[in-house]
Scaffold this motif. Structure first.
Motif, PDB file in Angstrom:
ATOM      1  N   CYS A   1       0.862  -1.184   0.000  1.00  0.00           N
ATOM      2  CA  CYS A   1       0.000   0.000   0.000  1.00  0.00           C
ATOM      3  C   CYS A   1       0.895   1.229   0.000  1.00  0.00           C
ATOM      4  N   GLY A   2       0.610   2.119  -0.927  1.00  0.00           N
ATOM      5  CA  GLY A   2       1.473   3.280  -1.111  1.00  0.00           C
ATOM      6  C   GLY A   2       0.875   4.557  -0.550  1.00  0.00           C
ATOM      7  N   PRO A   3       1.332   5.698  -1.035  1.00  0.00           N
ATOM      8  CA  PRO A   3       0.943   6.982  -0.435  1.00  0.00           C
ATOM      9  C   PRO A   3      -0.403   7.496  -0.946  1.00  0.00           C
ATOM     10  N   THR A   4      -1.048   8.317  -0.116  1.00  0.00           N
ATOM     11  CA  THR A   4      -2.179   9.124  -0.563  1.00  0.00           C
ATOM     12  C   THR A   4      -1.567  10.479  -0.919  1.00  0.00           C
ATOM     13  N   VAL A   5      -1.720  10.872  -2.184  1.00  0.00           N
ATOM     14  CA  VAL A   5      -0.905  11.998  -2.670  1.00  0.00           C
ATOM     15  C   VAL A   5      -1.653  13.336  -2.602  1.00  0.00           C
TER      16      VAL A   5
ATOM     17  N   ALA B   1       4.985  13.444   1.868  1.00  0.00           N
ATOM     18  CA  ALA B   1       4.994  12.308   2.806  1.00  0.00           C
ATOM     19  C   ALA B   1       5.797  12.736   4.033  1.00  0.00           C
ATOM     20  N   HIS B   2       5.431  12.242   5.221  1.00  0.00           N
ATOM     21  CA  HIS B   2       6.297  12.496   6.387  1.00  0.00           C
ATOM     22  C   HIS B   2       7.239  11.303   6.558  1.00  0.00           C
ATOM     23  N   ILE B   3       8.238  11.466   7.434  1.00  0.00           N
ATOM     24  CA  ILE B   3       9.253  10.404   7.474  1.00  0.00           C
ATOM     25  C   ILE B   3       8.736   9.113   8.117  1.00  0.00           C
ATOM     26  N   GLY B   4       7.549   9.181   8.758  1.00  0.00           N
ATOM     27  CA  GLY B   4       6.881   7.950   9.213  1.00  0.00           C
ATOM     28  C   GLY B   4       6.401   7.161   8.001  1.00  0.00           C
ATOM     29  N   ASN B   5       5.710   7.835   7.093  1.00  0.00           N
ATOM     30  CA  ASN B   5       5.299   7.181   5.831  1.00  0.00           C
ATOM     31  C   ASN B   5       6.545   6.638   5.140  1.00  0.00           C
ATOM     32  N   ILE B   6       7.584   7.460   5.136  1.00  0.00           N
ATOM     33  CA  ILE B   6       8.807   7.080   4.416  1.00  0.00           C
ATOM     34  C   ILE B   6       9.432   5.834   5.041  1.00  0.00           C
ATOM     35  N   ARG B   7       9.319   5.707   6.360  1.00  0.00           N
ATOM     36  CA  ARG B   7       9.839   4.484   6.980  1.00  0.00           C
ATOM     37  C   ARG B   7       9.150   3.264   6.347  1.00  0.00           C
ATOM     38  N   SER B   8       7.838   3.356   6.129  1.00  0.00           N
ATOM     39  CA  SER B   8       7.145   2.178   5.578  1.00  0.00           C
ATOM     40  C   SER B   8       7.558   1.933   4.119  1.00  0.00           C
ATOM     41  N   PHE B   9       7.909   2.991   3.387  1.00  0.00           N
ATOM     42  CA  PHE B   9       8.361   2.786   1.994  1.00  0.00           C
ATOM     43  C   PHE B   9       9.802   2.246   1.967  1.00  0.00           C
ATOM     44  N   LEU B  10      10.607   2.666   2.948  1.00  0.00           N
ATOM     45  CA  LEU B  10      11.971   2.122   3.025  1.00  0.00           C
ATOM     46  C   LEU B  10      11.942   0.643   3.413  1.00  0.00           C
TER      47      LEU B  10
ATOM     48  N   GLY C   1       2.297  -3.274   4.327  1.00  0.00           N
ATOM     49  CA  GLY C   1       1.739  -1.959   4.667  1.00  0.00           C
ATOM     50  C   GLY C   1       2.144  -1.622   6.088  1.00  0.00           C
ATOM     51  N   GLY C   2       1.865  -0.388   6.497  1.00  0.00           N
ATOM     52  CA  GLY C   2       2.105  -0.010   7.887  1.00  0.00           C
ATOM     53  C   GLY C   2       1.105  -0.736   8.777  1.00  0.00           C
ATOM     54  N   ILE C   3       1.474  -0.924  10.034  1.00  0.00           N
ATOM     55  CA  ILE C   3       0.635  -1.705  10.955  1.00  0.00           C
ATOM     56  C   ILE C   3      -0.763  -1.086  11.130  1.00  0.00           C
ATOM     57  N   ASP C   4      -0.870   0.235  10.954  1.00  0.00           N
ATOM     58  CA  ASP C   4      -2.187   0.883  11.098  1.00  0.00           C
ATOM     59  C   ASP C   4      -3.148   0.486   9.975  1.00  0.00           C
ATOM     60  N   LEU C   5      -2.621  -0.123   8.918  1.00  0.00           N
ATOM     61  CA  LEU C   5      -3.491  -0.523   7.808  1.00  0.00           C
ATOM     62  C   LEU C   5      -4.106  -1.910   8.006  1.00  0.00           C
ATOM     63  N   LEU C   6      -3.601  -2.636   9.033  1.00  0.00           N
ATOM     64  CA  LEU C   6      -4.090  -4.016   9.228  1.00  0.00           C
ATOM     65  C   LEU C   6      -5.620  -4.032   9.369  1.00  0.00           C
TER      66      LEU C   6
ATOM     67  N   CYS D   1       4.702  -3.209   8.848  1.00  0.00           N
ATOM     68  CA  CYS D   1       5.832  -2.443   9.373  1.00  0.00           C
ATOM     69  C   CYS D   1       5.348  -1.596  10.553  1.00  0.00           C
ATOM     70  N   GLU D   2       6.138  -1.590  11.610  1.00  0.00           N
ATOM     71  CA  GLU D   2       5.765  -0.818  12.807  1.00  0.00           C
ATOM     72  C   GLU D   2       5.934   0.678  12.564  1.00  0.00           C
ATOM     73  N   HIS D   3       5.445   1.442  13.499  1.00  0.00           N
ATOM     74  CA  HIS D   3       5.422   2.899  13.325  1.00  0.00           C
ATOM     75  C   HIS D   3       6.714   3.597  13.712  1.00  0.00           C
ATOM     76  N   LEU D   4       6.869   4.737  13.117  1.00  0.00           N
ATOM     77  CA  LEU D   4       7.882   5.682  13.574  1.00  0.00           C
ATOM     78  C   LEU D   4       7.168   6.566  14.597  1.00  0.00           C
ATOM     79  N   LEU D   5       7.802   6.701  15.767  1.00  0.00           N
ATOM     80  CA  LEU D   5       7.168   7.465  16.845  1.00  0.00           C
ATOM     81  C   LEU D   5       7.919   8.774  17.084  1.00  0.00           C
TER      82      LEU D   5
ATOM     83  N   GLU E   1       4.680   8.726  20.599  1.00  0.00           N
ATOM     84  CA  GLU E   1       3.406   8.728  19.849  1.00  0.00           C
ATOM     85  C   GLU E   1       3.652   8.539  18.377  1.00  0.00           C
ATOM     86  N   LYS E   2       2.695   7.916  17.684  1.00  0.00           N
ATOM     87  CA  LYS E   2       2.821   7.711  16.239  1.00  0.00           C
ATOM     88  C   LYS E   2       3.000   9.057  15.528  1.00  0.00           C
ATOM     89  N   MET E   3       4.010   9.104  14.631  1.00  0.00           N
ATOM     90  CA  MET E   3       4.158  10.323  13.829  1.00  0.00           C
ATOM     91  C   MET E   3       2.993  10.362  12.839  1.00  0.00           C
ATOM     92  N   SER E   4       2.243  11.461  12.834  1.00  0.00           N
ATOM     93  CA  SER E   4       1.141  11.519  11.874  1.00  0.00           C
ATOM     94  C   SER E   4       0.794  12.962  11.536  1.00  0.00           C
TER      95      SER E   4
HETATM   96  P1  AMP Z   1      -0.792   7.262   3.706  1.00  0.00           P
HETATM   97  O1  AMP Z   1      -0.060   8.173   2.762  1.00  0.00           O
HETATM   98  O2  AMP Z   1      -1.387   7.978   4.878  1.00  0.00           O
HETATM   99  O3  AMP Z   1      -1.806   6.414   2.973  1.00  0.00           O
HETATM  100  O4  AMP Z   1       0.282   6.265   4.359  1.00  0.00           O
HETATM  101  C1  AMP Z   1       1.257   5.588   3.631  1.00  0.00           C
HETATM  102  C2  AMP Z   1       1.933   4.517   4.465  1.00  0.00           C
HETATM  103  O5  AMP Z   1       2.597   5.087   5.607  1.00  0.00           O
HETATM  104  C3  AMP Z   1       0.986   3.468   5.034  1.00  0.00           C
HETATM  105  O6  AMP Z   1       1.561   2.169   4.821  1.00  0.00           O
HETATM  106  C4  AMP Z   1       0.931   3.784   6.526  1.00  0.00           C
HETATM  107  O7  AMP Z   1       0.667   2.633   7.285  1.00  0.00           O
HETATM  108  C5  AMP Z   1       2.339   4.284   6.752  1.00  0.00           C
HETATM  109  N1  AMP Z   1       2.504   5.133   7.965  1.00  0.00           N
HETATM  110  C6  AMP Z   1       1.753   6.178   8.352  1.00  0.00           C
HETATM  111  N2  AMP Z   1       2.249   6.732   9.504  1.00  0.00           N
HETATM  112  C7  AMP Z   1       3.346   6.013   9.833  1.00  0.00           C
HETATM  113  C8  AMP Z   1       4.311   6.078  10.906  1.00  0.00           C
HETATM  114  N3  AMP Z   1       4.268   7.004  11.863  1.00  0.00           N
HETATM  115  N4  AMP Z   1       5.318   5.161  10.910  1.00  0.00           N
HETATM  116  C9  AMP Z   1       5.414   4.223   9.930  1.00  0.00           C
HETATM  117  N5  AMP Z   1       4.544   4.105   8.903  1.00  0.00           N
HETATM  118  C10 AMP Z   1       3.518   4.986   8.852  1.00  0.00           C
END
Ligand code: AMP
Ligand code: ZN
Length: 485
Positions: A32-36, A40-49, A231-236, A263-267, A271-274
């Motif tokens: 699962c990729g980005p919503t454009v 992207a923040h570096i939390g999203n980027i962690r999941s792409f890396l 995908g990121g764990i929040d997508l489960l 993939c787990e979150h970047l905090l 707290e979850k980076m969001s």
């Molecule tokens: P989005 O652009 O919001 O659809 O998110 C893209 C990806 O980033 C998804 O796989 C999310 O699960 C992941 N994601 C969002 N926030 C974080 C975070 N803080 N740490 C790691 N991955 C995240």
């Protein structure tokens, strides 16, 4: 070469399992990729890396790959913003999609085989809804089409969410979900007003619900189920649970996904980076603080993907120091062994004969094949650095020993995973000044500030500026420098 055996922690079973792709030589992967609609923040980027680490590990293991990541270019935020800015959805999302690819390029992320877009997959989504209709799993209310989770016995199988408390017919038609809220979810939203952006389809004028695109794209690209979904764990839940329901509901005799990886979150401060919490950095925020892309990459990939990673600039600085240590060893090795013209071009053809190097290579491959254990692989990289330094520190050494070539070759091969090392010294284009001189000046300024001699500190900053060097101070008291562009 036969691919090496991997094992992965499969979210679906909750267990570490041996991995066997349907086609023994080629692995199908969907992420699962980005919503454009923004950077992207570096939390999203962690999941792409993490997706990149998966790709690079499987390539090192000898697999061929057929990999996809979707670009979500239809969602409520996108539609609302594009209306506000008087643009079509395509016009609005184009620059953000480009920024996303630029970030990936900056961070040395390898290109995948497919990047499907929601706007280009409408027909596939409509066909999937029709298949679900003929399988009796959907109902219509006020023109919207919903998936009835009561009619799909296996709902909850992936995320283990408890559906017993759910009342029949409770619906959810927003794109934003509360965690743990179990409801029928919308597949197709019908157009409410004439101004609303919509697509004209066999289901009427409207737009797809968010979950639909991934199921439809997987069908479009692969024709059936796939080996790995990430995908990121929040997508489960609910996203992946709903994907599973849609795809399995439509094609009950197929196994939709062999292995689910999350993939787990970047905090930040626990707290979850969001975006919604506002506690985020984009890649450009960090680059502006003077950190190199490779330091950011190194930091974000070095933790295990299933561990939370607490982000701070202080920790990023520590990663920079660790990376510099490895990098300096490589430069020393190249210089001492006169290897400037002998840097490998391809890791695939490297073979190792020295037992110490052979063992490190095998430990490294073992680590990545064991559920992508990057921290262990990193320990192997540090061990290689240690033995190379030990070798270089000897006063009498054999200048023609294969140790030079093989240790450099192993650094090169390990870098096929990390992608953070350089094998040629960058030419310092500092107009007659050296990096040491800059660092001395930074220290002098720091001491002046400690003595509250701010006038001297300012003079030093200006002196550096005249030479084209800009300083940046972080909250943590770290000073970084960069050359003015
Ligand atoms: P989005 O652009 O919001 O659809 O998110 C893209 C990806 O980033 C998804 O796989 C999310 O699960 C992941 N994601 C969002 N926030 C974080 C975070 N803080 N740490 C790691 N991955 C995240
Ligand atoms: Zn998805």
């Amino acid at each position: 070469m036969k691919p090496i055996l991997f094992s992965f922690h499969n979210t679906k079973t909750g267990k570490k399992e041996s991995f066997s792709p349907k086609d023994p030589n080629s692995v199908s992967i969907y992420s699962c990729g980005p919503t454009v609609y923004n950077f992207a923040h570096i939390g999203n980027i962690r999941s792409f890396l993490f997706v990149d680490v998966l790709r690079r590990s499987l390539l090192l293991g000898g697999y061929q790959l057929n990999q996809s990541m979707n670009i979500t270019d239809i969602d409520d935020k996108i539609i609302n913003e594009s209306i506000k800015q008087n643009m079509s959805v395509e016009e609005f999302t184009k620059p953000w999609t480009e920024e996303f690819f630029k970030d990936l390029e900056t961070l040395q992320v390898l290109k995948l085989e497919h990047y499907p877009k929601a706007t280009e997959s409408i027909d596939d989504m409509v066909s999937l809804v029709e298949t679900l209709q003929s399988n009796g799993l959907v109902y219509e209310r006020e023109g919207n089409v919903y998936f009835s989770i009561q009619k799909f016995e296996r709902y909850g199988e992936l995320s283990k969410i408890d559906v017993s408390g759910m009342k029949s017919g409770v619906r959810y038609d927003a794109d934003e979900y509360e965690k743990d809220d179990v409801r029928d979810f919308v597949l197709w939203k019908h157009q409410k007003t004439n101004e609303e952006k919509c697509w004209h389809t066999r289901l009427g004028n409207g737009r797809p619900g968010w979950h639909l695109e991934c199921s439809a794209m997987i069908r479009k690209i692969y024709g059936s189920g796939i080996d790995i979904h990430t995908g990121g764990i929040d997508l489960l839940f609910p996203h992946h649970e709903n994907e599973f329901a849609q795809s399995t509901g439509a094609y009950p005799n197929e196994n939709f996904v062999g292995t689910w990886l999350h993939c787990e979150h970047l905090l930040v401060d626990g707290e979850k980076m969001s975006k919604s919490k506002g506690n985020f950095y984009t890649l450009r925020d960090i680059l502006e603080k003077g950190f190199e892309p490779r330091v950011i990459r190194f930091h974000l990939v070095s933790a295990h993907y299933r561990s939370k990673l607490n982000f701070s600039l202080q920790k990023l600085e520590e990663s920079k120091i660790a990376l510099d240590r490895i990098q300096n060893t490589i430069f020393r090795l190249i210089e001492d062994g006169s290897l400037q013209n002998q840097i490998p071009v391809e890791w695939k053809h490297l073979t190792f004969t020295i037992p110490e190097i052979q063992k490190l290579e095998s430990d490294f491959l073992q680590a990545i094949s064991d559920d992508l254990n990057v921290p262990k692989a990193l320990a192997n990289l540090f061990e290689l650095t240690r033995i190379v330094n030990q070798f270089l520190d000897q006063s009498e050494k054999d200048n023609i020993t294969p140790f030079y070539h093989e240790s450099l070759g192993l650094f090169f091969k390990m870098n096929a995973l990390f992608a953070v090392l350089v094998f040629e010294k960058p030419k310092a284009e500092l107009d007659g000044i050296s990096e040491e001189w800059i660092l001395d000046k930074i220290l002098e300024r720091k001491l002046a500030k400690q003595n509250k001699d701010f006038a001297t500190a300012d003079l030093i900053r200006k002196e550096l500026e005249k030479k084209g060097i800009l300083l940046a101070d972080t909250k943590e008291g770290i000073t970084t420098w960069k050359k003015t562009p």
